[in-house]
Design a protein around this motif. Structure first.
Motif, PDB file in Angstrom:
ATOM      1  N   THR A 270       0.853  -1.182   0.000  1.00 61.20           N
ATOM      2  CA  THR A 270       0.000   0.000   0.000  1.00 61.20           C
ATOM      3  C   THR A 270       0.892   1.237   0.000  1.00 61.20           C
ATOM      4  OG1 THR A 270      -0.190   0.213   2.415  1.00 61.20           O
ATOM      5  CG2 THR A 270      -1.754  -1.259   1.309  1.00 61.20           C
TER       6      THR A 270
ATOM      7  N   VAL B 273      -6.810   3.980   1.197  1.00 60.56           N
ATOM      8  CA  VAL B 273      -6.759   2.892   2.187  1.00 60.56           C
ATOM      9  C   VAL B 273      -7.600   3.208   3.418  1.00 60.56           C
ATOM     10  CG1 VAL B 273      -4.520   2.015   1.441  1.00 60.56           C
ATOM     11  CG2 VAL B 273      -4.621   3.784   3.225  1.00 60.56           C
TER      12      VAL B 273
ATOM     13  N   THR C  66     -11.765  -0.191  -0.209  1.00 56.71           N
ATOM     14  CA  THR C  66     -10.534  -0.375  -0.980  1.00 56.71           C
ATOM     15  C   THR C  66      -9.905  -1.726  -0.663  1.00 56.71           C
ATOM     16  OG1 THR C  66     -10.074   1.998  -1.106  1.00 56.71           O
ATOM     17  CG2 THR C  66      -8.192   0.512  -1.383  1.00 56.71           C
ATOM     18  N   HIS C  67      -9.897  -2.102   0.603  1.00 58.50           N
ATOM     19  CA  HIS C  67      -9.297  -3.378   0.997  1.00 58.50           C
ATOM     20  C   HIS C  67     -10.111  -4.562   0.473  1.00 58.50           C
ATOM     21  CE1 HIS C  67      -6.549  -1.053   3.365  1.00 58.50           C
ATOM     22  NE2 HIS C  67      -7.550  -0.472   3.990  1.00 58.50           N
TER      23      HIS C  67
ATOM     24  N   THR D 284      -5.763   6.643   8.180  1.00 56.36           N
ATOM     25  CA  THR D 284      -4.783   6.184   7.198  1.00 56.36           C
ATOM     26  C   THR D 284      -3.678   5.347   7.821  1.00 56.36           C
ATOM     27  OG1 THR D 284      -5.184   8.097   5.771  1.00 56.36           O
ATOM     28  CG2 THR D 284      -3.088   6.949   5.486  1.00 56.36           C
TER      29      THR D 284
ATOM     30  N   ALA E 269      -6.528   1.772   8.699  1.00 56.06           N
ATOM     31  CA  ALA E 269      -6.308   1.138   7.391  1.00 56.06           C
ATOM     32  C   ALA E 269      -5.354  -0.044   7.497  1.00 56.06           C
ATOM     33  CB  ALA E 269      -5.763   2.160   6.404  1.00 56.06           C
TER      34      ALA E 269
ATOM     35  N   GLY F 128      -6.741  -3.535   6.620  1.00 53.75           N
ATOM     36  CA  GLY F 128      -6.068  -4.035   5.421  1.00 53.75           C
ATOM     37  C   GLY F 128      -5.460  -5.399   5.673  1.00 53.75           C
TER      38      GLY F 128
END
Length: 249
Positions: free
Chosen positions: A12, A61, A66-67, A110, A114, A118
């Motif tokens: 990422t 992220v 997004t993940h 972030t 994330a 993530g």
């Protein structure tokens, strides 16, 4: 044989700076790499630079969808993950009384939230013996002026790494933190260091670093490569500081 031959890596924030340098190192050692970044032009340029072994996903992220997309695309294209490098981050340098709830939330979204989601979303796809690398910061251990919130975000991921190293031991998944010191990357401009101010900034930073200079992104990438591959197969739960010794001061 290349160190990462046949491996699939996710990075990422892989479109610039340390993330891009790490992605290059992984590709050079035989890995197929998925980079994730917010800005489509930057992601496309990075993929073009990395070549046929790279694939890009555009997304923030901080947005958990997004993940989900990253995991879905990897499942469809590659089937599994061997290396996950949670590198995307942000830093608003400001004294604590000036921190707004929006700034606080953005940094934790972030740098911390994330990373947590993530990694946990990627876990079902991770092969036994996979490596997770979390990009930390020396700010989590060394007090830097006007870095209180950022330091908190990075201290949290150190706690994640230590807990995950034990939680995932049955699958032999290793989890480590890579903590850079001051590094010569495009983030310096984002932090407000102009081209005209760079020489004075670098000189000032160098005087505080025992090795006398800023790190280069490729030096952090070499450390990431070490943590990604079998050279570090008996290392987990560690915070590897690549900082020129600045944390000693």
């Amino acid at each position: 044989m290349s160190k990462l031959s046949g491996k699939v890596a996710v990075v990422t924030g892989g479109n610039s700076g340390i993330g891009l340098a790490a992605a290059k190192a992984f590709v050079a050692e035989g890995a197929r790499v998925v980079i994730v970044g917010r800005r489509a032009p930057a992601v496309e340029a990075a993929v073009a630079e990395l070549g046929a072994a790279a694939h890009g996903v555009v997304g923030d992220v901080g947005d958990l969808s997004t993940h989900e997309r990253v995991a879905s695309e990897i499942a469809a294209r590659f089937g599994a993950i061997d290396i996950y490098m949670a590198n995307a981050g942000m830093n608003n340098i400001e004294p604590s009384p000036a921190v707004t709830p929006a700034s606080y939330d953005a940094q934790f979204a972030t740098n911390t939230r994330a990373v947590f989601f993530g990694v946990t979303r990627a876990l079902p796809l991770m092969r036994e013996g996979a490596s997770i690398i979390l990009t930390g910061s020396i700010a989590s251990a060394k007090v830097l002026e006007n870095h209180a919130v950022y330091a908190g975000t990075k201290a949290a991921i150190g706690a994640f790494a230590r807990n995950w190293a034990l939680e995932l031991k049955a699958r032999r998944i290793r989890v480590n933190v890579l903590s850079p010191g001051p590094t010569d990357t495009p983030i310096l401009e984002k932090l407000g260091v102009s081209e005209a101010d760079r020489p004075a900034f670098e000189q000032g930073m160098a005087s505080a670093i025992p090795l006398g200079r800023l790190a280069k992104a490729d030096e952090l990438a070499r450390a990431a490569l070490f943590l990604a591959g079998d050279d570090s197969r008996f290392i987990t739960g560690m915070d590897l500081r690549v900082d020129g010794g600045i944390a000693l001061n």
